[in-house]
Design an enzyme around this catalytic site. Sequence first.
Site, PDB file in Angstrom:
ATOM      1  N   ASN A   1      13.660   8.644  -8.169  1.00 43.83           N
ATOM      2  CA  ASN A   1      14.464   8.181  -9.287  1.00 43.83           C
ATOM      3  C   ASN A   1      14.921   9.288 -10.222  1.00 43.83           C
ATOM      4  OD1 ASN A   1      11.645   8.329  -9.792  1.00 43.83           O
ATOM      5  ND2 ASN A   1      11.888   7.184 -11.683  1.00 43.83           N
TER       6      ASN A   1
ATOM      7  N   TYR B   1       5.399   4.141  -4.285  1.00 43.41           N
ATOM      8  CA  TYR B   1       5.793   4.399  -5.671  1.00 43.41           C
ATOM      9  C   TYR B   1       7.114   3.694  -5.930  1.00 43.41           C
ATOM     10  CZ  TYR B   1       7.749   6.565  -9.798  1.00 43.41           C
ATOM     11  OH  TYR B   1       8.317   6.757 -11.032  1.00 43.41           O
TER      12      TYR B   1
ATOM     13  N   HIS C   1       0.796  -1.219   0.000  1.00 43.95           N
ATOM     14  CA  HIS C   1       0.000   0.000   0.000  1.00 43.95           C
ATOM     15  C   HIS C   1       0.831   1.272   0.000  1.00 43.95           C
ATOM     16  CE1 HIS C   1      -0.376  -2.255   3.872  1.00 43.95           C
ATOM     17  NE2 HIS C   1       0.435  -1.318   4.238  1.00 43.95           N
TER      18      HIS C   1
END
Length: 185
Positions: free
Chosen positions: A139, A119, A116
Amino acid sequence: MLEGVTIVDPARFDARGPVSVGRDVHIDVNVVFEGTVKLGHRVRIGPNVVIRDSEIGDDTVIFPNCVLDRARIGASCNIGPFARFRPTAELEAGVHVGNFVEVKNSLLRAGAKANHLTYLGDATVGEKVNVGAGTITCNYDGQRKHRTEVGDGAFVGSDSTLVAPVRIGAGAYVASAASPGSPAA
């Protein structure tokens, strides 16, 4: 439907490209397929799901309100509800990706879990890794994208921010982030 697919309400199903299906597939209402979609045997798709140019392995369950775009999902995975897969997301067998999880350009190896509020972008997540709630991979540095690598069997605690490029070794333990004033702070 002649090939063994149960479509709960054919009037509320939309296929906008070629679809291939295995046996005993179940598709709920308001599902949209775009481009080429391949479904393995015994796949179950909940309501309000959009699947575009993707492949879903045998015995995988996609819970309501998910979006899959150019993803490859292995066998016996559990997806969603409310999960999003962006292009080149790939899950091996037995992966669990839960509610409000987004995966982009990443590989989750067999048995990994991100249940949950997570990302995972530009990442490789090893076998049987547990990714805690609220974890994100950072990232992009403003100019380039970088990879995050998490080794087999690692545990990533809740609210972790993984700033790429970073490699977390096999079996490593990343503690949960603590808020100021909490007993763990």
